[in-house]
Write a protein that holds these residues in place. Structure first.
Motif, PDB file in Angstrom:
ATOM      1  N   LEU A 217      23.424  71.804  46.575  1.00 52.70           N
ATOM      2  CA  LEU A 217      23.244  70.382  46.314  1.00 52.70           C
ATOM      3  C   LEU A 217      23.559  69.571  47.571  1.00 52.70           C
ATOM      4  N   ALA A 218      24.619  69.958  48.299  1.00 55.10           N
ATOM      5  CA  ALA A 218      24.960  69.246  49.527  1.00 55.10           C
ATOM      6  C   ALA A 218      23.843  69.359  50.560  1.00 55.10           C
ATOM      7  N   CYS A 219      23.242  70.544  50.667  1.00 56.24           N
ATOM      8  CA  CYS A 219      22.117  70.718  51.603  1.00 56.24           C
ATOM      9  C   CYS A 219      20.963  69.799  51.239  1.00 56.24           C
ATOM     10  N   ALA A 220      20.638  69.733  49.958  1.00 54.27           N
ATOM     11  CA  ALA A 220      19.537  68.873  49.524  1.00 54.27           C
ATOM     12  C   ALA A 220      19.868  67.409  49.770  1.00 54.27           C
ATOM     13  N   PHE A 221      21.107  67.024  49.511  1.00 52.68           N
ATOM     14  CA  PHE A 221      21.503  65.635  49.763  1.00 52.68           C
ATOM     15  C   PHE A 221      21.411  65.304  51.245  1.00 52.68           C
ATOM     16  N   ALA A 222      21.948  66.187  52.089  1.00 51.05           N
ATOM     17  CA  ALA A 222      21.989  65.898  53.530  1.00 51.05           C
ATOM     18  C   ALA A 222      20.594  65.785  54.119  1.00 51.05           C
ATOM     19  N   VAL A 223      19.689  66.698  53.746  1.00 54.05           N
ATOM     20  CA  VAL A 223      18.348  66.633  54.320  1.00 54.05           C
ATOM     21  C   VAL A 223      17.573  65.454  53.729  1.00 54.05           C
ATOM     22  N   SER A 224      17.806  65.127  52.468  1.00 54.22           N
ATOM     23  CA  SER A 224      17.149  63.955  51.872  1.00 54.22           C
ATOM     24  C   SER A 224      17.619  62.679  52.556  1.00 54.22           C
ATOM     25  N   ARG A 225      18.895  62.597  52.821  1.00 55.07           N
ATOM     26  CA  ARG A 225      19.440  61.418  53.508  1.00 55.07           C
ATOM     27  C   ARG A 225      18.863  61.307  54.915  1.00 55.07           C
ATOM     28  N   ARG A 226      18.774  62.449  55.604  1.00 50.33           N
ATOM     29  CA  ARG A 226      18.257  62.443  56.976  1.00 50.33           C
ATOM     30  C   ARG A 226      16.797  62.000  57.026  1.00 50.33           C
ATOM     31  N   LEU A 227      16.010  62.395  56.023  1.00 48.47           N
ATOM     32  CA  LEU A 227      14.577  62.107  56.034  1.00 48.47           C
ATOM     33  C   LEU A 227      14.194  60.870  55.211  1.00 48.47           C
ATOM     34  N   GLY A 228      15.172  60.203  54.625  1.00 46.16           N
ATOM     35  CA  GLY A 228      14.884  59.001  53.851  1.00 46.16           C
ATOM     36  C   GLY A 228      14.225  59.283  52.516  1.00 46.16           C
ATOM     37  N   LEU A 229      14.545  60.415  51.903  1.00 50.16           N
ATOM     38  CA  LEU A 229      13.960  60.786  50.621  1.00 50.16           C
ATOM     39  C   LEU A 229      14.822  60.277  49.469  1.00 50.16           C
ATOM     40  N   ALA A 230      14.200  60.048  48.343  1.00 53.98           N
ATOM     41  CA  ALA A 230      14.919  59.632  47.143  1.00 53.98           C
ATOM     42  C   ALA A 230      15.626  60.830  46.519  1.00 53.98           C
ATOM     43  N   ALA A 231      16.499  60.548  45.584  1.00 54.58           N
ATOM     44  CA  ALA A 231      17.171  61.615  44.848  1.00 54.58           C
ATOM     45  C   ALA A 231      16.243  62.173  43.778  1.00 54.58           C
ATOM     46  N   SER A 232      16.200  63.475  43.655  1.00 55.23           N
ATOM     47  CA  SER A 232      15.428  64.096  42.587  1.00 55.23           C
ATOM     48  C   SER A 232      16.172  63.933  41.263  1.00 55.23           C
ATOM     49  N   PRO A 233      15.483  64.067  40.134  1.00 53.00           N
ATOM     50  CA  PRO A 233      16.181  64.004  38.843  1.00 53.00           C
ATOM     51  C   PRO A 233      17.290  65.040  38.718  1.00 53.00           C
ATOM     52  N   THR A 234      17.089  66.228  39.274  1.00 49.34           N
ATOM     53  CA  THR A 234      18.117  67.264  39.175  1.00 49.34           C
ATOM     54  C   THR A 234      19.344  66.892  39.988  1.00 49.34           C
ATOM     55  N   LEU A 235      19.145  66.390  41.209  1.00 48.78           N
ATOM     56  CA  LEU A 235      20.289  65.976  42.017  1.00 48.78           C
ATOM     57  C   LEU A 235      21.052  64.854  41.313  1.00 48.78           C
ATOM     58  N   ALA A 236      20.317  63.912  40.735  1.00 50.17           N
ATOM     59  CA  ALA A 236      20.966  62.807  40.036  1.00 50.17           C
ATOM     60  C   ALA A 236      21.727  63.281  38.804  1.00 50.17           C
ATOM     61  N   ALA A 237      21.203  64.298  38.122  1.00 47.37           N
ATOM     62  CA  ALA A 237      21.876  64.810  36.930  1.00 47.37           C
ATOM     63  C   ALA A 237      23.147  65.572  37.286  1.00 47.37           C
ATOM     64  N   CYS A 238      23.145  66.247  38.438  1.00 45.53           N
ATOM     65  CA  CYS A 238      24.294  67.062  38.827  1.00 45.53           C
ATOM     66  C   CYS A 238      25.375  66.252  39.525  1.00 45.53           C
ATOM     67  N   CYS A 239      24.974  65.290  40.347  1.00 43.66           N
ATOM     68  CA  CYS A 239      25.948  64.483  41.091  1.00 43.66           C
ATOM     69  C   CYS A 239      25.415  63.056  41.234  1.00 43.66           C
ATOM     70  N   PRO A 240      25.548  62.247  40.183  1.00 42.53           N
ATOM     71  CA  PRO A 240      25.019  60.880  40.251  1.00 42.53           C
ATOM     72  C   PRO A 240      25.645  60.051  41.368  1.00 42.53           C
ATOM     73  N   GLU A 241      26.895  60.389  41.755  1.00 39.06           N
ATOM     74  CA  GLU A 241      27.549  59.629  42.823  1.00 39.06           C
ATOM     75  C   GLU A 241      26.799  59.786  44.144  1.00 39.06           C
ATOM     76  N   LEU A 242      26.359  61.001  44.472  1.00 38.98           N
ATOM     77  CA  LEU A 242      25.590  61.201  45.693  1.00 38.98           C
ATOM     78  C   LEU A 242      24.177  60.668  45.548  1.00 38.98           C
ATOM     79  N   ALA A 243      23.597  60.790  44.365  1.00 36.70           N
ATOM     80  CA  ALA A 243      22.234  60.285  44.157  1.00 36.70           C
ATOM     81  C   ALA A 243      22.160  58.791  44.443  1.00 36.70           C
ATOM     82  N   ARG A 244      23.202  58.067  44.088  1.00 35.30           N
ATOM     83  CA  ARG A 244      23.216  56.616  44.305  1.00 35.30           C
ATOM     84  C   ARG A 244      23.286  56.272  45.789  1.00 35.30           C
ATOM     85  N   ALA A 245      23.655  57.250  46.622  1.00 35.66           N
ATOM     86  CA  ALA A 245      23.757  56.987  48.059  1.00 35.66           C
ATOM     87  C   ALA A 245      22.436  57.240  48.777  1.00 35.66           C
ATOM     88  N   LEU A 246      21.400  57.683  48.063  1.00 35.32           N
ATOM     89  CA  LEU A 246      20.086  57.922  48.660  1.00 35.32           C
ATOM     90  C   LEU A 246      19.155  56.734  48.407  1.00 35.32           C
TER      91      LEU A 246
END
Length: 246
Positions: A217-246
């Motif tokens: 999950l951290a890998c997906a968050f870090a690369v999404s943040r680096r590339l300006g991608l939104a949070a996927s539904p799965t990332l948001a379901a597992c860690c909504p706190e990080l999803a809100r930071a994307l």
């Protein structure tokens, strides 16, 4: 002639270096990224007759060599989907390795442990409860790494006394999480990219009381943040706190 909008042309291409026998990192990363991000995977070399410790020592050189396996594929970033080798080095040396790999690749390369460090920084949680699928010696390395990164390790919970990450079931991981009683100001880290984490984290969401993240999950968050991608539904379901930071 006018054609419909293509559905299979990605907005971004992300490379993934995965250990040869790792069963979890590829499907979990695919589920954690938004559909517009294509995941292109190459496997790190098989090392017959070696121990886990020997493979971890050899992986940094193998990472650099394996970056060339993508050929001329135009990748926006590359994720290195393993954590163990990072725990053998101080965090500053691990960050320097990430920089060297990025220079070699000519694009951002993200190591799993550095992605975890970024995620914990965004969560602003200075305390950590480590959930480990590792043998004792590797759990001790992980503890040392996160202390050196400036975190307070409140506890370590070992799911096994041997390396069983690749064999674990989601139910087994969830049973381990259900036994935790983390303090309110910490985060729970499920370390190890080969351990199945997403089902367990979703089942336990809202029951454990603090943010949970895994290596994948951290890998997906870090690369999404680096590339300006939104949070996927799965990332948001597992860690909504990080999803809100994307």
């Amino acid at each position: 002639m006018s054609w419909p909008t293509p559905r299979h042309v990605p907005t971004h291409r992300i490379g993934l270096l995965a250990p040869s026998a790792n069963p979890a990192v590829e499907p979990e990363m695919h589920d954690l990224l938004v559909p517009g991000a294509a995941l292109h995977v190459t496997r790190l070399p098989v090392m017959p007759g070696t121990t886990l410790e020997q493979r971890n020592a050899a992986y940094p050189a193998a990472m650099a060599a394996s970056l060339g396996d993508f050929g001329t594929l135009a990748l926006d970033a590359v994720v290195v989907g393993l954590t163990g080798p990072s725990y053998a080095a101080p965090p500053a040396e691990d960050a320097a390795l990430q920089d060297r790999l990025s220079e070699t690749a000519g694009r951002p390369v993200l190591l799993a442990a550095r992605a975890i460090a970024l995620s914990l920084e965004v969560l602003a949680r200075p305390k950590l409860l480590l959930v480990s699928p590792y043998p004792g010696w590797l759990t001790e390395r992980a503890e040392r790494y996160w202390r050196a990164a400036g975190l307070t390790l409140v506890d370590s919970f070992k799911l096994s006394e041997t390396f069983r990450a690749y064999e674990m079931s989601p139910e087994e991981v969830a049973d381990g999480l259900a036994r935790l009683a983390p303090p309110a100001d910490c985060a729970v880290l499920l370390s190890g990219t080969g351990m199945p984490t997403l089902d367990a984290m979703q089942w336990m969401q809202g029951r454990i009381g603090v943010p949970m993240l895994s290596s994948n999950l951290a890998c997906a968050f870090a690369v999404s943040r680096r590339l300006g991608l939104a949070a996927s539904p799965t990332l948001a379901a597992c860690c909504p706190e990080l999803a809100r930071a994307l």
